[in-house]
Design an enzyme around this catalytic site. Sequence first.
Site, PDB file in Angstrom:
ATOM      1  N   GLU A 155       0.705  -1.079   0.124  1.00 13.27           N
ATOM      2  CA  GLU A 155       0.163  -0.328  -0.392  1.00 13.27           C
ATOM      3  C   GLU A 155       1.292   1.701  -0.068  1.00 13.27           C
ATOM      4  O   GLU A 155       0.778   2.808   0.579  1.00 13.27           O
ATOM      5  CB  GLU A 155      -1.213  -0.008   1.306  1.00 13.27           C
ATOM      6  CG  GLU A 155      -1.886  -1.237   1.543  1.00 13.27           C
ATOM      7  CD  GLU A 155      -2.585  -0.809   2.594  1.00 13.27           C
ATOM      8  OE1 GLU A 155      -2.488  -0.171   3.398  1.00 13.27           O
ATOM      9  OE2 GLU A 155      -3.451  -2.228   2.610  1.00 13.27           O
ATOM     10  N   GLU A 261      -5.679 -11.207  -1.414  1.00 18.91           N
ATOM     11  CA  GLU A 261      -6.114 -11.549   0.039  1.00 18.91           C
ATOM     12  C   GLU A 261      -8.191 -10.722  -0.041  1.00 18.91           C
ATOM     13  O   GLU A 261      -8.715 -10.200   0.098  1.00 18.91           O
ATOM     14  CB  GLU A 261      -5.502  -9.518   0.913  1.00 18.91           C
ATOM     15  CG  GLU A 261      -4.369  -8.788   1.357  1.00 18.91           C
ATOM     16  CD  GLU A 261      -4.652  -7.617   1.274  1.00 18.91           C
ATOM     17  OE1 GLU A 261      -5.130  -7.604   2.346  1.00 18.91           O
ATOM     18  OE2 GLU A 261      -2.694  -8.094   2.096  1.00 18.91           O
TER      19      GLU A 261
HETATM   20  C1  XIL Z   1      -6.005  -6.821   8.687  1.00 15.01           C
HETATM   21  C2  XIL Z   1      -6.158  -8.016   9.656  1.00 15.01           C
HETATM   22  O1  XIL Z   1      -7.126  -8.601   8.603  1.00 15.01           O
HETATM   23  C3  XIL Z   1      -6.652  -7.544  10.958  1.00 15.01           C
HETATM   24  O2  XIL Z   1      -6.848  -8.300  11.842  1.00 15.01           O
HETATM   25  C4  XIL Z   1      -5.360  -6.823  11.407  1.00 15.01           C
HETATM   26  O3  XIL Z   1      -6.725  -5.758  12.344  1.00 15.01           O
HETATM   27  C5  XIL Z   1      -5.084  -5.120  10.411  1.00 15.01           C
HETATM   28  O4  XIL Z   1      -5.027  -6.394   9.169  1.00 15.01           O
HETATM   29  N1  XIL Z   1      -4.503  -5.081   3.998  1.00 15.01           N
HETATM   30  C6  XIL Z   1      -3.752  -5.992   4.245  1.00 15.01           C
HETATM   31  C7  XIL Z   1      -4.540  -6.389   5.639  1.00 15.01           C
HETATM   32  O5  XIL Z   1      -2.797  -5.718   3.760  1.00 15.01           O
HETATM   33  O6  XIL Z   1      -2.326  -6.741   5.646  1.00 15.01           O
HETATM   34  C8  XIL Z   1      -5.137  -6.162   6.148  1.00 15.01           C
HETATM   35  O7  XIL Z   1      -4.923  -7.302   7.173  1.00 15.01           O
HETATM   36  C9  XIL Z   1      -6.422  -6.158   5.639  1.00 15.01           C
HETATM   37  C10 XIL Z   1      -6.138  -4.545   4.590  1.00 15.01           C
END
Ligand code: XIL
Length: 349
Positions: A155, A261
Amino acid sequence: MQNSVFIIILLLSSLLQSAIAGDVSTCKQRKLCQFYPFPIGLALDTEKLKYEEVYWNLALSEFSSFTPEQILKASYIHPRENKFMFTEIDELMRFCKERRIRLHGHTLIWHREIPSWMYRKKGSKSEDLETMKQHIDQLVRHCAGKITGWDVLNEAFNEDGTLRENLWFKRIGPDYISEAFRAANTADSSALLFYNDYGLEVPGPKLNAVLKTLTSMRQDGVRIDGIGLQLHITIDYPSKAALEQACRQISEAGFMIHFSEVDIRVTGQKSSKKKQRELLETQANRFATLFQLYRSLPKRQQYGITIWGLSDADTWLNENNKRSQPLLFDEKYRPKPAYCKLTDTTTRN
Ligand code: XIL
Protein backbone atom coordinates in the site's frame (compact mmCIF):
# COMPACT_ATOMS: atom_id res chain seq x y z
CA MET A 1 -42.22 -27.16 33.20
CA GLN A 2 -40.28 -23.92 33.40
CA ASN A 3 -37.32 -25.77 31.89
CA SER A 4 -39.23 -27.03 28.87
CA VAL A 5 -40.65 -23.57 28.16
CA PHE A 6 -37.12 -22.25 28.28
CA ILE A 7 -35.89 -24.95 25.87
CA ILE A 8 -38.75 -24.25 23.45
CA ILE A 9 -37.92 -20.53 23.49
CA LEU A 10 -34.27 -21.33 22.81
CA LEU A 11 -35.19 -23.61 19.90
CA LEU A 12 -37.53 -21.05 18.40
CA SER A 13 -34.97 -18.29 18.65
CA SER A 14 -32.26 -20.37 16.99
CA LEU A 15 -34.69 -21.32 14.20
CA LEU A 16 -35.52 -17.65 13.74
CA GLN A 17 -31.84 -16.74 13.64
CA SER A 18 -31.05 -19.25 10.91
CA ALA A 19 -34.09 -18.07 8.96
CA ILE A 20 -32.74 -14.53 9.06
CA ALA A 21 -29.24 -15.68 8.15
CA GLY A 22 -30.59 -17.74 5.27
CA ASP A 23 -29.82 -21.42 4.99
CA VAL A 24 -26.50 -21.29 3.23
CA SER A 25 -25.15 -24.82 3.58
CA THR A 26 -25.79 -26.41 0.24
CA CYS A 27 -22.92 -28.79 -0.47
CA LYS A 28 -20.30 -30.97 1.15
CA GLN A 29 -16.66 -30.12 1.71
CA ARG A 30 -14.66 -31.07 -1.36
CA LYS A 31 -11.03 -29.88 -0.98
CA LEU A 32 -11.11 -26.63 -2.87
CA CYS A 33 -7.38 -26.55 -3.65
CA GLN A 34 -7.60 -29.76 -5.65
CA PHE A 35 -9.87 -28.09 -8.16
CA TYR A 36 -7.34 -25.54 -9.36
CA PRO A 37 -3.94 -25.79 -11.02
CA PHE A 38 -2.50 -22.92 -8.94
CA PRO A 39 -2.14 -22.54 -5.13
CA ILE A 40 -5.24 -21.61 -3.16
CA GLY A 41 -4.27 -19.63 -0.09
CA LEU A 42 -5.78 -18.68 3.23
CA ALA A 43 -5.02 -15.64 5.40
CA LEU A 44 -4.21 -17.61 8.50
CA ASP A 45 -5.23 -16.84 12.05
CA THR A 46 -2.52 -18.79 13.87
CA GLU A 47 -4.38 -18.74 17.19
CA LYS A 48 -7.49 -20.29 15.69
CA LEU A 49 -5.39 -22.89 13.91
CA LYS A 50 -4.00 -23.93 17.28
CA TYR A 51 -7.16 -23.94 19.32
CA GLU A 52 -10.19 -24.51 17.09
CA GLU A 53 -10.67 -27.93 15.62
CA VAL A 54 -13.14 -26.93 12.93
CA TYR A 55 -10.76 -24.19 11.79
CA TRP A 56 -7.84 -26.61 11.69
CA ASN A 57 -9.81 -29.17 9.64
CA LEU A 58 -10.95 -26.70 7.01
CA ALA A 59 -7.65 -24.84 6.77
CA LEU A 60 -5.76 -28.07 6.16
CA SER A 61 -8.20 -29.74 3.82
CA GLU A 62 -9.15 -26.79 1.60
CA PHE A 63 -5.99 -24.71 1.15
CA SER A 64 -2.52 -25.28 -0.24
CA SER A 65 -0.93 -21.99 0.78
CA PHE A 66 -1.04 -19.85 3.95
CA THR A 67 -0.42 -16.15 4.45
CA PRO A 68 -0.13 -15.35 8.17
CA GLU A 69 -2.69 -12.57 8.72
CA GLN A 70 -0.78 -10.91 11.58
CA ILE A 71 2.39 -12.50 12.83
CA LEU A 72 4.87 -11.22 10.24
CA LYS A 73 3.81 -7.59 10.48
CA ALA A 74 6.55 -5.38 11.92
CA SER A 75 4.80 -4.42 15.17
CA TYR A 76 4.21 -8.07 15.91
CA ILE A 77 7.48 -9.69 14.91
CA HIS A 78 9.91 -6.85 15.69
CA PRO A 79 8.51 -5.21 18.85
CA ARG A 80 11.84 -3.86 20.08
CA GLU A 81 14.88 -2.76 18.19
CA ASN A 82 16.98 -5.74 19.19
CA LYS A 83 14.22 -8.27 19.54
CA PHE A 84 12.45 -10.35 16.93
CA MET A 85 9.64 -12.66 18.09
CA PHE A 86 10.39 -15.65 15.90
CA THR A 87 8.74 -18.39 17.97
CA GLU A 88 5.38 -18.39 16.21
CA ILE A 89 6.66 -18.11 12.67
CA ASP A 90 9.23 -20.83 13.38
CA GLU A 91 6.45 -23.11 14.52
CA LEU A 92 4.37 -22.28 11.47
CA MET A 93 7.28 -22.77 9.07
CA ARG A 94 7.86 -26.22 10.52
CA PHE A 95 4.16 -27.02 10.36
CA CYS A 96 3.91 -25.98 6.71
CA LYS A 97 7.07 -27.76 5.68
CA GLU A 98 5.85 -31.06 7.13
CA ARG A 99 2.57 -30.72 5.28
CA ARG A 100 3.92 -29.20 2.08
CA ILE A 101 1.84 -26.06 2.48
CA ARG A 102 3.27 -23.00 0.78
CA LEU A 103 3.94 -19.98 3.00
CA HIS A 104 3.60 -16.43 1.75
CA GLY A 105 5.15 -13.59 3.78
CA HIS A 106 3.03 -10.54 4.55
CA THR A 107 4.41 -7.87 4.86
CA LEU A 108 7.85 -6.27 5.23
CA ILE A 109 7.10 -2.59 4.75
CA TRP A 110 3.69 -1.03 5.44
CA HIS A 111 2.51 2.32 6.78
CA ARG A 112 0.49 0.51 9.46
CA GLU A 113 1.47 -1.83 12.30
CA ILE A 114 4.87 -0.17 12.74
CA PRO A 115 6.39 -0.76 16.21
CA SER A 116 6.71 2.36 18.35
CA TRP A 117 10.50 2.09 18.56
CA MET A 118 10.70 2.62 14.78
CA TYR A 119 8.79 5.90 15.11
CA ARG A 120 11.00 7.01 17.98
CA LYS A 121 14.32 6.06 16.39
CA LYS A 122 14.82 8.99 14.08
CA GLY A 123 18.40 9.44 12.85
CA SER A 124 20.08 10.79 9.73
CA LYS A 125 18.76 9.70 6.34
CA SER A 126 21.41 7.01 6.01
CA GLU A 127 20.77 5.74 9.55
CA ASP A 128 17.04 5.52 8.84
CA LEU A 129 17.74 3.64 5.64
CA GLU A 130 19.88 1.24 7.64
CA THR A 131 17.04 0.71 10.15
CA MET A 132 14.63 -0.19 7.36
CA LYS A 133 17.15 -2.46 5.65
CA GLN A 134 18.03 -4.20 8.90
CA HIS A 135 14.38 -5.01 9.55
CA ILE A 136 14.03 -6.55 6.10
CA ASP A 137 17.38 -8.29 6.15
CA GLN A 138 16.99 -10.00 9.51
CA LEU A 139 13.44 -11.15 8.94
CA VAL A 140 13.90 -12.41 5.38
CA ARG A 141 17.21 -14.10 6.20
CA HIS A 142 15.63 -15.86 9.16
CA CYS A 143 12.86 -17.27 6.97
CA ALA A 144 14.98 -17.92 3.88
CA GLY A 145 14.10 -21.11 2.07
CA LYS A 146 10.85 -21.49 4.01
CA ILE A 147 8.84 -18.57 2.73
CA THR A 148 8.14 -18.76 -0.99
CA GLY A 149 7.29 -15.13 -1.63
CA TRP A 150 7.16 -11.82 0.26
CA ASP A 151 4.96 -8.78 0.07
CA VAL A 152 8.01 -6.56 0.30
CA LEU A 153 5.97 -3.40 0.15
CA ASN A 154 2.29 -2.92 0.94
CA GLU A 155 0.00 0.00 0.00
CA ALA A 156 2.67 2.54 -0.95
CA PHE A 157 0.63 4.49 -3.53
CA ASN A 158 -2.31 6.89 -3.26
CA GLU A 159 -5.38 6.69 -5.49
CA ASP A 160 -4.07 9.48 -7.74
CA GLY A 161 -0.81 7.66 -8.37
CA THR A 162 1.37 9.73 -6.05
CA LEU A 163 3.49 8.03 -3.40
CA ARG A 164 1.97 7.72 0.05
CA GLU A 165 3.89 9.80 2.56
CA ASN A 166 4.57 6.99 4.98
CA LEU A 167 7.30 6.89 7.59
CA TRP A 168 9.99 5.61 5.21
CA PHE A 169 9.07 7.98 2.41
CA LYS A 170 9.37 10.92 4.80
CA ARG A 171 12.71 9.76 6.19
CA ILE A 172 14.42 8.31 3.13
CA GLY A 173 12.57 9.72 0.13
CA PRO A 174 11.15 7.78 -2.85
CA ASP A 175 14.26 5.60 -3.09
CA TYR A 176 13.10 3.63 -0.07
CA ILE A 177 11.10 1.46 -2.48
CA SER A 178 13.99 0.17 -4.57
CA GLU A 179 16.13 -0.09 -1.41
CA ALA A 180 13.48 -2.31 0.20
CA PHE A 181 13.39 -4.68 -2.78
CA ARG A 182 17.18 -4.77 -3.02
CA ALA A 183 17.46 -5.62 0.68
CA ALA A 184 14.92 -8.44 0.35
CA ASN A 185 16.74 -9.82 -2.68
CA THR A 186 20.07 -9.75 -0.85
CA ALA A 187 18.58 -11.59 2.13
CA ASP A 188 16.94 -14.33 0.06
CA SER A 189 17.63 -14.39 -3.65
CA SER A 190 15.23 -17.26 -4.21
CA ALA A 191 12.10 -15.80 -2.58
CA LEU A 192 9.65 -14.18 -4.98
CA LEU A 193 9.26 -10.47 -4.30
CA PHE A 194 5.89 -8.72 -4.58
CA TYR A 195 4.40 -5.27 -4.44
CA ASN A 196 0.92 -5.53 -2.87
CA ASP A 197 -1.95 -3.03 -2.84
CA TYR A 198 -5.68 -2.43 -3.06
CA GLY A 199 -7.32 -0.49 -5.88
CA LEU A 200 -5.13 -2.10 -8.55
CA GLU A 201 -8.04 -4.21 -9.75
CA VAL A 202 -9.28 -1.37 -11.93
CA PRO A 203 -7.39 0.53 -14.64
CA GLY A 204 -6.55 4.10 -13.67
CA PRO A 205 -3.90 6.44 -12.28
CA LYS A 206 -2.93 4.21 -9.36
CA LEU A 207 -2.33 1.11 -11.47
CA ASN A 208 -0.51 3.17 -14.11
CA ALA A 209 1.80 4.71 -11.53
CA VAL A 210 2.54 1.35 -9.90
CA LEU A 211 3.38 -0.25 -13.26
CA LYS A 212 5.47 2.70 -14.38
CA THR A 213 7.46 2.88 -11.13
CA LEU A 214 8.06 -0.86 -10.81
CA THR A 215 8.97 -1.23 -14.49
CA SER A 216 11.50 1.55 -14.31
CA MET A 217 13.02 0.02 -11.15
CA ARG A 218 13.31 -3.30 -12.94
CA GLN A 219 15.14 -1.56 -15.76
CA ASP A 220 17.60 -0.30 -13.14
CA GLY A 221 18.26 -3.89 -12.09
CA VAL A 222 15.94 -4.16 -9.08
CA ARG A 223 14.25 -7.55 -8.84
CA ILE A 224 10.48 -7.26 -8.48
CA ASP A 225 8.70 -10.47 -9.42
CA GLY A 226 5.05 -9.77 -9.04
CA ILE A 227 2.11 -7.66 -8.02
CA GLY A 228 -0.49 -8.56 -5.44
CA LEU A 229 -4.03 -7.37 -6.04
CA GLN A 230 -5.70 -7.40 -2.65
CA LEU A 231 -9.24 -7.58 -4.06
CA HIS A 232 -11.29 -6.52 -1.07
CA ILE A 233 -14.27 -6.04 -3.36
CA THR A 234 -18.07 -6.24 -3.34
CA ILE A 235 -20.62 -8.29 -5.21
CA ASP A 236 -21.12 -5.44 -7.68
CA TYR A 237 -17.80 -3.60 -7.87
CA PRO A 238 -15.54 -3.61 -9.86
CA SER A 239 -16.93 -4.81 -13.18
CA LYS A 240 -15.53 -7.95 -14.77
CA ALA A 241 -14.37 -5.87 -17.74
CA ALA A 242 -12.38 -3.49 -15.53
CA LEU A 243 -10.77 -6.35 -13.68
CA GLU A 244 -9.85 -8.11 -16.92
CA GLN A 245 -8.33 -4.95 -18.28
CA ALA A 246 -6.27 -4.38 -15.11
CA CYS A 247 -4.98 -7.96 -15.16
CA ARG A 248 -4.12 -7.65 -18.85
CA GLN A 249 -2.08 -4.51 -18.16
CA ILE A 250 -0.14 -6.19 -15.34
CA SER A 251 0.39 -9.35 -17.30
CA GLU A 252 1.62 -7.44 -20.38
CA ALA A 253 4.07 -5.57 -18.16
CA GLY A 254 5.51 -9.00 -17.31
CA PHE A 255 4.74 -9.32 -13.59
CA MET A 256 3.40 -12.37 -11.79
CA ILE A 257 -0.05 -11.79 -10.35
CA HIS A 258 -1.27 -12.78 -6.88
CA PHE A 259 -4.92 -12.28 -5.98
CA SER A 260 -3.65 -11.76 -2.49
CA GLU A 261 -6.44 -10.85 -0.04
CA VAL A 262 -9.70 -11.79 -1.67
CA ASP A 263 -13.01 -11.15 0.04
CA ILE A 264 -16.28 -10.19 -1.64
CA ARG A 265 -18.68 -8.20 0.52
CA VAL A 266 -22.39 -8.79 0.20
CA THR A 267 -23.99 -5.41 -0.19
CA GLY A 268 -27.70 -4.59 -0.54
CA GLN A 269 -30.77 -5.23 1.57
CA LYS A 270 -31.06 -8.70 3.03
CA SER A 271 -34.76 -8.09 3.67
CA SER A 272 -36.04 -11.63 3.19
CA LYS A 273 -34.67 -15.13 3.15
CA LYS A 274 -35.19 -15.24 -0.61
CA LYS A 275 -33.31 -11.99 -1.13
CA GLN A 276 -30.49 -13.22 1.10
CA ARG A 277 -30.22 -16.38 -1.00
CA GLU A 278 -30.08 -14.33 -4.20
CA LEU A 279 -27.32 -12.14 -2.82
CA LEU A 280 -25.28 -15.19 -1.86
CA GLU A 281 -25.81 -16.59 -5.37
CA THR A 282 -24.54 -13.32 -6.83
CA GLN A 283 -21.53 -13.58 -4.54
CA ALA A 284 -20.96 -17.16 -5.71
CA ASN A 285 -20.97 -16.02 -9.34
CA ARG A 286 -18.48 -13.26 -8.52
CA PHE A 287 -16.09 -15.71 -6.90
CA ALA A 288 -16.44 -18.01 -9.91
CA THR A 289 -15.75 -15.15 -12.34
CA LEU A 290 -12.66 -14.18 -10.38
CA PHE A 291 -11.29 -17.71 -10.39
CA GLN A 292 -12.04 -18.17 -14.12
CA LEU A 293 -10.31 -14.93 -14.93
CA TYR A 294 -7.28 -15.97 -12.91
CA ARG A 295 -7.17 -19.33 -14.65
CA SER A 296 -7.01 -17.58 -18.02
CA LEU A 297 -3.79 -15.70 -17.14
CA PRO A 298 -0.53 -17.04 -18.56
CA LYS A 299 0.59 -19.95 -16.34
CA ARG A 300 4.03 -18.55 -15.59
CA GLN A 301 2.42 -15.42 -14.15
CA GLN A 302 0.09 -17.28 -11.78
CA TYR A 303 1.20 -17.20 -8.15
CA GLY A 304 -2.19 -18.12 -6.73
CA ILE A 305 -5.38 -16.84 -5.14
CA THR A 306 -5.45 -16.15 -1.40
CA ILE A 307 -8.74 -15.73 0.47
CA TRP A 308 -8.56 -13.22 3.33
CA GLY A 309 -10.03 -15.35 6.08
CA LEU A 310 -11.76 -18.68 6.52
CA SER A 311 -15.34 -18.06 7.58
CA ASP A 312 -17.70 -15.11 7.91
CA ALA A 313 -17.02 -15.31 11.64
CA ASP A 314 -13.31 -14.68 11.07
CA THR A 315 -13.24 -11.82 8.57
CA TRP A 316 -11.35 -8.65 9.46
CA LEU A 317 -14.38 -6.75 8.12
CA ASN A 318 -16.31 -7.74 11.26
CA GLU A 319 -13.97 -5.42 13.15
CA ASN A 320 -16.15 -2.50 12.03
CA ASN A 321 -19.29 -4.40 12.97
CA LYS A 322 -20.86 -4.56 9.54
CA ARG A 323 -22.06 -8.01 8.65
CA SER A 324 -20.82 -8.32 5.08
CA GLN A 325 -20.44 -12.13 4.80
CA PRO A 326 -17.47 -11.86 2.42
CA LEU A 327 -15.96 -15.37 2.59
CA LEU A 328 -16.49 -18.96 1.44
CA PHE A 329 -17.77 -20.45 4.71
CA ASP A 330 -20.57 -19.07 6.86
CA GLU A 331 -20.32 -18.10 10.51
CA LYS A 332 -20.79 -21.70 11.53
CA TYR A 333 -18.08 -22.87 9.10
CA ARG A 334 -20.59 -24.40 6.68
CA PRO A 335 -19.84 -24.13 2.95
CA LYS A 336 -21.63 -21.21 1.30
CA PRO A 337 -22.92 -21.17 -2.30
CA ALA A 338 -19.63 -19.53 -3.36
CA TYR A 339 -17.65 -22.51 -2.07
CA CYS A 340 -20.07 -24.91 -3.74
CA LYS A 341 -19.78 -23.11 -7.04
CA LEU A 342 -15.97 -23.10 -6.98
CA THR A 343 -15.96 -26.85 -6.41
CA ASP A 344 -18.80 -27.75 -8.75
CA THR A 345 -17.34 -29.84 -11.55
CA THR A 346 -20.46 -29.53 -13.65
CA THR A 347 -20.32 -25.76 -14.00
CA ARG A 348 -16.54 -25.30 -14.13
CA ASN A 349 -14.95 -24.46 -17.42
C1 XIL B 1 -5.76 -6.72 8.43
C2 XIL B 1 -6.07 -7.95 9.25
O1 XIL B 1 -6.94 -8.78 8.54
C3 XIL B 1 -6.71 -7.49 10.52
O2 XIL B 1 -7.01 -8.59 11.35
C4 XIL B 1 -5.78 -6.51 11.24
O3 XIL B 1 -6.41 -6.02 12.35
C5 XIL B 1 -5.41 -5.36 10.34
O4 XIL B 1 -4.89 -5.86 9.13
N1 XIL B 1 -4.78 -4.90 3.80
C6 XIL B 1 -3.70 -5.64 4.22
C7 XIL B 1 -3.84 -6.55 5.37
O5 XIL B 1 -2.67 -5.63 3.56
O6 XIL B 1 -2.65 -6.69 6.10
C8 XIL B 1 -4.95 -6.12 6.28
O7 XIL B 1 -5.12 -7.13 7.26
C9 XIL B 1 -6.22 -5.89 5.52
C10 XIL B 1 -6.03 -4.80 4.50
